[in-house]
Design an enzyme around this catalytic site. Structure first.
Site, mmCIF file in Angstrom:
data_model
loop_
_atom_site.group_PDB
_atom_site.id
_atom_site.type_symbol
_atom_site.label_atom_id
_atom_site.label_comp_id
_atom_site.label_asym_id
_atom_site.label_seq_id
_atom_site.Cartn_x
_atom_site.Cartn_y
_atom_site.Cartn_z
ATOM 1 N N LYS B 184 2.713 2.049 -2.379
ATOM 2 C CA LYS B 184 2.208 1.904 -3.746
ATOM 3 C C LYS B 184 1.862 3.298 -4.265
ATOM 4 C CE LYS B 184 -1.363 1.904 -5.373
ATOM 5 N NZ LYS B 184 -2.174 2.933 -6.120
ATOM 6 N N THR B 195 2.064 10.015 -1.756
ATOM 7 C CA THR B 195 1.867 8.608 -2.088
ATOM 8 C C THR B 195 0.391 8.325 -2.027
ATOM 9 O OG1 THR B 195 2.428 6.343 -1.584
ATOM 10 C CG2 THR B 195 1.916 7.748 0.296
ATOM 11 N N ASN B 408 -3.259 6.839 -18.940
ATOM 12 C CA ASN B 408 -4.386 7.496 -18.286
ATOM 13 C C ASN B 408 -5.552 7.784 -19.205
ATOM 14 O OD1 ASN B 408 -3.632 7.812 -15.442
ATOM 15 N ND2 ASN B 408 -1.828 8.747 -16.360
ATOM 16 N N SER B 413 -8.404 4.108 -14.121
ATOM 17 C CA SER B 413 -7.630 3.728 -12.935
ATOM 18 C C SER B 413 -8.058 4.577 -11.760
ATOM 19 C CB SER B 413 -6.151 3.901 -13.212
ATOM 20 O OG SER B 413 -5.878 5.217 -13.608
#
Lengths: 413, 413
Positions: B184, B195, B408, B413
């Site tokens: 993810k 990642t 963003n 997030s």
């Protein structure tokens, strides 16, 4: 040059008095833009002492190479600046263009080619046709005026939305001297250097070597502490010239950079450099908010600056500011990725006066409302205490907005 | 998780066969999201060999600290991953949350706490309420299935627009083994690690120390060669587990990382890591174009990689790609600011197969039309020959779009 002026622009331009010993003129040569000036010529009727700092790029523009070479002479009689084309990555043709411009300027003012300084800003990689403006330098040298600073600042703009000018006075041995400066820059802005172009002139009488020391020291907490997008230009040039006119008023001769008589001048110069540098950030492409990032308690000052730049250059921090989101988790992320010593459990973070995090977790008294109120301001202070030492630094940046993407996606600047 | 899938997403998901020795289950614990799964449990019925690489952030999340400690044991019986909250910068409460989760997982599968691995992804700085999901682990351990890889990938998504899965097979001493992986990540993506979370499982029988060597070597040209926004997460975790089930098929024992029997497995593993890493870039927040940046002719491979990352992380290069503008001047700028050896007059630059610059200036045969045609493609190759040595590296990135800013700026997030 944009139709819309940055909302962060100064409310008014400084009133720019003349500086004795320097005259300026501009022309519209049509290098790239239509209906505006794009060439600036500065003329020193007597040789001025010259100092400069330049981009650290390994691929500097032809004018940067040219200036660095001439700086060894320490004397300036003419400066020619064009906007619309950076004359960077233009190879042999680029060197031919600087040689042609310098020869034309030297002829126009009656000096040696080594007393000419050049700067170009605009598109990279397109050959610069110097014939477009080398022919007008004769005329500019004659028509140049002392009282022309704001026009000079306008001629060197590219994506800038307003001209950048600043002026200061100081006394050296009781004799008043003046310092005027202009700057341009809105994108491709990061240390070192943080401006694309800036030219500062004083009528003080200061030898070139001393001038260079003052400039090299002054640039650290000013132009080299601002960042718009972390990208460093091939053309960044900051030059400082001293015409020496104040010697006639009885200004005492300066013996060295440590001369106590320079204290007030040094402070005024640094203040002017900071003023111009912050004007560049306030014109950051697409900027809607100005952010001062202060890091304290780092291992040392250099570490503090690297952490502050890591925060100021983080796209995620900058988009959060654009979104008025008090997302201090992204500040933690940026501290963590800086590579500098940091201990999560000692970190404290403030937005404005609101402490949002302390001792490795969210502040027990955290108020989303109070933090969000800070983020709605136009000028935002982010402060981080690393909690390890006494290193301290402040850097300035702006938010990252859709307009930045639009400006840089649509326009070959 | 976005309603709109990235235009760069794979056309279909790999068909993920089971890997003997690992079972998975997911749950919707409502940590942050509504109406979707947000907890993944992986169960190894026999202890699996474990290896991992983690963020280099100086402010790592609590689960990263936890995993690093347990990795010394080299054995895994359970992995618990949650999305919606990163459990990062959560101090003592964060460590309590990992301890509680680990204890619940250990009880559920009947193992020691040191055989549990944890990962969390999502908001930084918010306390993670582990009671939300620690109670369901008993049930998940029982219901876990071998054939559940795509669902597992879905449960760990945050701003991802699609789940990321990949599978490979290889032979070790003639015995077939399988490697499956999930990942993810969409933003806050940069080496090292590139990642946020990735879990890879093989049924090969490989000791933990060897597994660690394979993973540490494999990560360089794959996960550590992709960048979305130059921001490095506090939570980046890539783990590789070997259940050893293939030993029953007669797979020969592995004696060390240099064992010739590993050649095919190593190639398959690296290929799978690259597949997953590129899937992360293809899901870069707001991405519309995928860019492969290859630098050759640098002083050495490390220099080539630093130059390639300087290009790939440049906001001005990335916005030019978004604008389909063949602005190779910005590539020059990014080479110049990298700090690595470069000689303007030896540089050559290609967009796709179109050489746009050579020998320090625009290619004499430059065609704006041909270069622009390349920029209209979805996948764009940028190649730079530094012309100095034989160092070479490729990194992958995406364009910088208004959607990145929107995602963003709008979403904590």
């Amino acid at each position: 040059m944009s139709a819309t002026v940055s909302p962060l622009a100064p409310k008014s331009y400084a009133d720019m008095p003349p500086v004795r010993g320097v005259r300026m003129a501009t022309a519209a040569a049509g290098i790239k833009y239509k209906g505006r000036t794009d060439v600036l010529m500065m003329v020193f009727d007597s040789p001025a002492a010259a100092a400069g700092v330049f981009t650290t790029s390994k691929c500097p523009s032809a004018p940067v190479d040219f200036c660095k070479e001439n700086l060894s002479g320490g004397k300036a009689r003419a400066v020619v600046v064009n906007s619309g084309n950076a004359n960077a990555f233009t190879g042999r043709k680029g060197r031919e263009a600087t040689a042609m411009t310098a020869a034309a300027a030297a002829k126009a003012v009656g000096c040696a080619g080594g007393e000419v300084f050049l700067a170009s800003t605009g598109v990279i990689g397109e050959p610069l046709d110097a014939t477009k403006f080398s022919g007008v330098l004769d005329e500019l040298a004659v028509s140049a005026k002392e009282d022309f600073w704001l026009e000079a600042a306008k001629a060197i703009m590219t994506t800038d939305t307003y001209p950048k000018v600043a002026t200061r006075t100081a006394r050296i041995g009781g004799v008043p001297v003046r310092i005027n400066g202009i700057a341009k820059g809105a994108g491709m802005i990061a240390p070192d250097m943080a401006t694309m172009l800036s030219f500062v002139v004083t009528d003080a009488d200061i030898p070139a070597a001393v001038l260079q020391t003052l400039l090299s020291e002054g640039v650290g907490p000013t132009f080299n502490s601002v960042t718009v997008d972390s990208d460093t230009s091939t053309s960044d040039t900051l030059m400082l010239f001293a015409t020496g006119a104040a010697a006639a008023d009885g200004q005492p001769a300066i013996t060295g950079a440590a001369d106590a008589a320079l204290a007030e001048f040094r402070a005024a110069l640094n203040d002017l450099l900071k003023d111009l540098a912050l004007q560049v950030v306030r014109d950051g492409e697409g900027a809607r908010k100005m952010v001062a990032v202060t890091v304290e308690g780092a291992e040392n000052d250099a570490a503090a600056k690297r952490i502050a730049l890591s925060i100021a250059n983080s796209p995620l921090v900058k988009t959060a500011v654009a979104g008025e989101d008090a997302n201090w988790g992204r500040v933690v992320m940026a501290v963590g990725k800086s590579g500098e010593m940091a201990d999560r459990d000692r970190l404290a973070i403030w937005f404005g006066d609101v402490r949002v995090a302390v001792d490795g977790e969210r502040d027990p008294n955290y108020s989303e409302q109070a933090a969000s109120a800070v983020m709605k301001e136009q000028d935002i202070a982010v402060r981080v205490d690393i909690g390890l030492g006494s290193g301290r630094a402040t850097v300035w940046t702006c938010d990252l907005t859709k307009e930045y993407v639009e400006i840089n996606g649509d326009y070959r600047s």
